[in-house]
Motif scaffolding. Structure first.
Motif, PDB file in Angstrom:
ATOM      1  N   VAL A  45       1.050   4.748   6.149  1.00  0.00           N
ATOM      2  CA  VAL A  45       1.918   4.586   6.978  1.00  0.00           C
ATOM      3  C   VAL A  45       1.213   3.800   8.340  1.00  0.00           C
ATOM      4  O   VAL A  45       2.036   2.596   8.914  1.00  0.00           O
TER       5      VAL A  45
ATOM      6  N   LEU B 141       9.010   6.447   8.034  1.00  0.00           N
ATOM      7  CA  LEU B 141       8.260   7.065   6.807  1.00  0.00           C
ATOM      8  C   LEU B 141       7.552   8.287   6.950  1.00  0.00           C
ATOM      9  O   LEU B 141       6.702   8.757   7.357  1.00  0.00           O
TER      10      LEU B 141
ATOM     11  N   GLU C  74      -1.308   7.768   0.053  1.00  0.00           N
ATOM     12  CA  GLU C  74      -0.523   6.784   0.717  1.00  0.00           C
ATOM     13  C   GLU C  74       0.039   5.865   0.689  1.00  0.00           C
ATOM     14  O   GLU C  74       0.923   4.704   0.787  1.00  0.00           O
TER      15      GLU C  74
ATOM     16  N   TYR D 100       0.693   5.018  -2.834  1.00  0.00           N
ATOM     17  CA  TYR D 100       2.772   5.229  -3.314  1.00  0.00           C
ATOM     18  C   TYR D 100       2.849   4.151  -2.027  1.00  0.00           C
ATOM     19  O   TYR D 100       4.164   3.353  -2.781  1.00  0.00           O
ATOM     20  N   TYR D 101       2.911   3.427  -0.805  1.00  0.00           N
ATOM     21  CA  TYR D 101       3.961   2.257  -0.490  1.00  0.00           C
ATOM     22  C   TYR D 101       3.603   1.445  -0.544  1.00  0.00           C
ATOM     23  O   TYR D 101       3.954   0.127  -0.535  1.00  0.00           O
ATOM     24  N   TYR D 102       2.186   0.506  -1.472  1.00  0.00           N
ATOM     25  CA  TYR D 102       1.888  -0.695  -1.232  1.00  0.00           C
ATOM     26  C   TYR D 102       2.551  -0.314  -2.750  1.00  0.00           C
ATOM     27  O   TYR D 102       2.418  -2.177  -3.100  1.00  0.00           O
TER      28      TYR D 102
ATOM     29  N   SER E 287       7.958  -1.126  -5.410  1.00  0.00           N
ATOM     30  CA  SER E 287       7.539   0.051  -4.727  1.00  0.00           C
ATOM     31  C   SER E 287       8.572   0.386  -3.884  1.00  0.00           C
ATOM     32  O   SER E 287       9.773  -0.499  -3.619  1.00  0.00           O
TER      33      SER E 287
ATOM     34  N   GLY F  59       8.753   1.268  -0.891  1.00  0.00           N
ATOM     35  CA  GLY F  59       8.600   1.069   0.476  1.00  0.00           C
ATOM     36  C   GLY F  59       9.878   0.239   1.076  1.00  0.00           C
ATOM     37  O   GLY F  59      10.371   1.033   1.396  1.00  0.00           O
TER      38      GLY F  59
ATOM     39  N   ARG G  59      13.005   2.374   0.509  1.00  0.00           N
ATOM     40  CA  ARG G  59      12.965   3.836   1.673  1.00  0.00           C
ATOM     41  C   ARG G  59      13.546   3.453   3.725  1.00  0.00           C
ATOM     42  O   ARG G  59      14.247   4.031   3.252  1.00  0.00           O
TER      43      ARG G  59
END
Length: 366
Positions: free
Chosen positions: A54, A83, A124, A127-129, A165, A167, A170
């Motif tokens: 993040v 986020l 993390e 998770y997002y990338y 993803s 990301g 969300r």
């Protein structure tokens, strides 16, 4: 969708150059290769660690914000501040490196079955990338939608085909969007296995957003069609529906291609069926330069729309833009995101291009 190893293999090969160029020293040469950024590294005490997860997205969002034109994109970028933080998670990769399962699924296995799995710890950043770079590259998709009268997606239902993803889904949900992602990659199912990864996303005011993730081959599997549902205002696909993946000009390893599971005509018809009247489909593709004649053919360098204008029109769509060049804008975004920086900088002017096709389903007669 991609056959055999599915989109996991296809995207891993296809995006390797991009992800590396984006400063994410990510190894993506095999379906479940652990990103290099997740592996332990030693740095001099005087050198601060680079922002991850993040924190990295906050820096990217701040860089993109001054050039954002649509109000929805500004809200999308601002939502990075909201986020959730994601702690380390254990994933278990099967010995063939084609499949992965969550920790909960691993614990249900018999001891003898567990021997075939290798533990990996996600972060993390992963998770997002995931393996495909910044979720904020979706910004171009939102800007193009805004320029075609879909500037505010609040309260709307959006499907992303080959989402890759969570990301950007969300972030849209944080802005009040009912965001649905479908992908064949089992790694994503393992990574997003906790209850909080999906479902309603409360917002400060107005209608709550929602995230729904579906694994499977849409629209060739009935169960997946049912899980994805319909009534979409917008359907997007970034870097998945490329002409080179569906109709390569030269023979290549089939694992590098996309097998929709249905004919092109049927796929277009399913897109139409899943949309509300007046809804749009946006295909957005970022590509490297084609390989020289004496080098191996690169399917992902051909980002033209795989479906002809005639096919779209026959399928009940009005073509608003077809293979429109977006290279100047994507290069500007690439500079803001730092794709031309790092250990392996990208030559944005000579090795990066983008194009898009947007079509609209006929509206109901008044």
């Amino acid at each position: 969708m991609a056959n055999d190893r599915g989109i996991s293999m296809m995207r891993s090969v296809a995006t390797a150059a991009f992800v590396l160029a984006m400063g994410m020293s990510t190894a993506v040469t095999s379906g479940f290769e652990e990103p290099a950024s997740e592996k332990p590294t030693s740095q001099p005490a005087s050198q601060p660690a680079e922002p991850e997860g993040v924190d990295a997205m906050k820096i990217e969002a701040a860089a993109l914000m001054p050039s954002a034109e649509s109000s929805f994109l500004k809200r999308f970028l601002g939502a990075v501040e909201r986020l959730p933080r994601i702690g380390a998670r254990k994933l278990y990769v099967y010995s063939d490196r084609r499949t992965a399962i969550s920790e909960a699924a691993y614990k249900k296995l018999a001891e003898s079955e567990r021997e075939a799995y290798t533990e990996r710890e996600s972060s993390e950043t992963l998770y997002y990338y995931t393996r495909y770079g910044s979720p904020l590259a979706y910004s171009r998709v939102l800007e193009i939608l805004a320029k075609h009268e879909f500037g505010d997606l609040t309260g709307q239902r959006v499907l992303d085909f080959g989402y890759g993803s969570v990301g950007h889904l969300r972030l849209m949900a944080e802005c009040g969007v009912d965001a649905v992602g479908v992908d064949v990659d089992p790694f994503l199912t393992a990574l997003y296995s906790e209850k909080k990864d999906q479902g309603a996303v409360p917002v400060a005011s107005g209608r709550a957003g929602k995230v729904t993730l579906v694994e499977g081959r849409w629209p060739s599997e009935e169960g997946v069609i049912k899980a994805v549902g319909g009534g979409f205002d917008v359907i997007t696909s970034k870097n998945t529906l490329k002409n080179g993946y569906l109709h390569p000009e030269k023979e290549v390893d089939p694992r590098m291609l996309v097998d929709l599971g249905v004919s092109d005509e049927d796929f277009v018809n399913h897109l139409n069926k899943a949309l509300k009247p007046g809804g749009v489909v946006l295909i957005y593709n970022i590509c490297p330069a084609p390989a020289p004649a004496d080098k191996p053919y690169i399917p992902w360098a051909d980002g033209r729309c795989p479906f002809s204008k005639e096919m779209w029109e026959k399928g009940g769509f009005k073509v608003l833009a077809f293979d429109e060049d977006d290279s100047k804008a994507v290069r500007r975004m690439g500079r803001l995101l730092g794709w031309d920086k790092g250990d392996r900088p990208m030559d944005l002017e000579n090795d990066l291009s983008a194009s898009f096709t947007i079509v609209q389903k006929a509206r109901r007669a008044p």
